[in-house]
Design an enzyme around this catalytic site. Structure first.
Site, PDB file in Angstrom:
ATOM      1  N   LYS A 112       0.824  -1.212   0.000  1.00 28.03           N
ATOM      2  CA  LYS A 112       0.000   0.000   0.000  1.00 28.03           C
ATOM      3  C   LYS A 112       0.857   1.260   0.000  1.00 28.03           C
ATOM      4  O   LYS A 112       0.521   2.253  -0.649  1.00 28.03           O
ATOM      5  CB  LYS A 112      -0.940   0.022   1.214  1.00 28.03           C
ATOM      6  N   LYS A 197      -8.019 -10.926  -6.169  1.00 26.11           N
ATOM      7  CA  LYS A 197      -9.232 -11.201  -5.403  1.00 26.11           C
ATOM      8  C   LYS A 197     -10.272 -10.101  -5.629  1.00 26.11           C
ATOM      9  O   LYS A 197      -9.920  -8.968  -5.962  1.00 26.11           O
ATOM     10  CB  LYS A 197      -8.872 -11.416  -3.927  1.00 26.11           C
ATOM     11  N   LYS A 200     -13.198  -4.889  -2.219  1.00 28.98           N
ATOM     12  CA  LYS A 200     -14.137  -3.769  -2.211  1.00 28.98           C
ATOM     13  C   LYS A 200     -13.461  -2.456  -2.556  1.00 28.98           C
ATOM     14  O   LYS A 200     -14.119  -1.492  -2.871  1.00 28.98           O
ATOM     15  CB  LYS A 200     -14.869  -3.679  -0.875  1.00 28.98           C
TER      16      LYS A 200
END
Ligand code: TRP
Length: 341
Positions: A112, A197, A200
């Protein structure tokens, strides 16, 4: 009784992946077999760029969807992380047990932070310390089990290390938790990029089925899923990840096995059509319940109020014990409160 703790970040709209991979199981199995807590971890959502109004909306929506997916506040505890101060109180103590090297080794942090720097942005310090807050979430409640996706296993491993280290240095205070991973079939991949994956926070929603998508939007997304070259419907995760993902979704929705289902289809088109309908049917009751709950905001507020109260009562004794163990004097006010009790 076994205690289970898990958390969901209100950083985006919940997806079919969240539902089939975790939430459905929490509702059907975990809440009934264990004393379980499900926490909307809103403080964690502050570790990346965020919009306050969106965070408020998503915190409410995530809570409502957890309830709509079957979590029963009479059976388990559903609450918001920021409503219980014990999380941040304990997090600081654990920062005094963890090392900066440990934090910088976390894969999720590295990924990140690199992405943020590539975009020319700056990395919030809380992104680095995030795993410590997560450890506090878990240790404050003496959780035995933490059901999470594989990407969170390293954070639970760190939690174990911190618990053991604290206990060795300052005396036995924390339960050492273990991770419980969902089965293989529960890993739903992005319909456009089956190597990734279904998350969201994905930038493009084209490959992501959201729990609140209209049936027609769901059908469109599934019908446009990338498949692989070749024609026969075969279950081969390595060689044909797109088709394997559809088979796994269909299996998870209908209760079959992906291998057996593969044999039942002659074409990708037919497989997509059935998968789309199966997803629409699985989400139908969740969406109906969500609509009911949205019509009754006072109920959801009440669940959060009661949840926070229950959670606080569970966490406070452990966090107070950690304060004493590490050498902090009990505050007079707190002692007096205790005497009165
Ligand atoms: N880090 C988790 C995630 O991104 C969410 C989370 C925060 C969590 N605290 C937790 C999960 C404690 C389990 C237990 O998915």
């Amino acid at each position: 009784m076994t205690r289970v703790f898990s958390g969901v970040q209100p950083t985006g709209h919940l997806t079919l992946g969240n539902y089939l991979g975790a939430m459905r199981r929490w509702a059907a199995v975990d809440q009934h077999r264990a004393d379980s807590l499900f926490c909307v971890v809103d403080l964690h959502a502050l570790t990346m760029d965020h919009d306050p109004a969106r965070l408020r909306r998503l915190s409410r929506q995530t809570t409502t969807l957890l309830l709509a997916s079957g979590l029963d506040p009479d059976v388990c505890t559903v609450f918001l992380q920021s409503h219980v101060d014990e999380h941040t109180r304990l997090s600081y103590l654990l920062e005094c047990v963890a090392t900066d090297g440990e934090m910088r080794r976390m894969i999720q942090y590295k990924e990140k932070a690199a992405k943020e720097r590539d975009r020319g942005g700056s990395v919030r310090l809380s992104l680095l310390t995030y795993p410590v807050l997560m450890a506090a979430d878990i240790l404050a409640y003496g959780a035995d089990e933490v059901p999470v996706g594989e990407d969170q296993a390293q954070h639970v491993e760190l939690t174990r290390d911190l618990a053991v280290r604290f206990n060795q240095r300052y005396g036995h205070t924390f339960v050492v938790p273990r991770v419980t991973l969902p089965g293989v079939a529960a890993r739903v991949m992005n319909l456009q990029e089956p190597a990734r994956k279904m998350g969201k926070s994905d930038e493009s929603g084209a490959g992501v089925v959201y729990l609140l998508d209209e049936p027609d939007a769901i059908r469109k997304k599934v019908m446009r899923a990338v498949t692989d070259s070749g024609r026969e419907v075969e279950y081969d995760r390595e060689g044909r990840p797109g088709v394997a993902n559809l088979l796994e979704i269909l299996a998870a929705c209908t209760g079959g096995s992906p291998q057996a289902l593969a044999g039942a289809y002659e074409s990708y088109g037919a497989l997509k059509k059935d998968t789309a309908e199966a997803v629409v049917e699985v989400l139908r009751p969740v969406q109906a319940r969500h609509r009911e709950l949205c019509a009754d905001p006072a109920y959801v507020e009440g669940v959060l109020r009661d949840g926070a109260q229950k959670a606080r009562a569970m966490a406070r004794p452990t966090v107070d014990a950690a304060y004493r163990a590490i050498g902090l004097l009990p505050s007079v006010e707190r002692t007096e409160l205790m005497d009165v009790r």
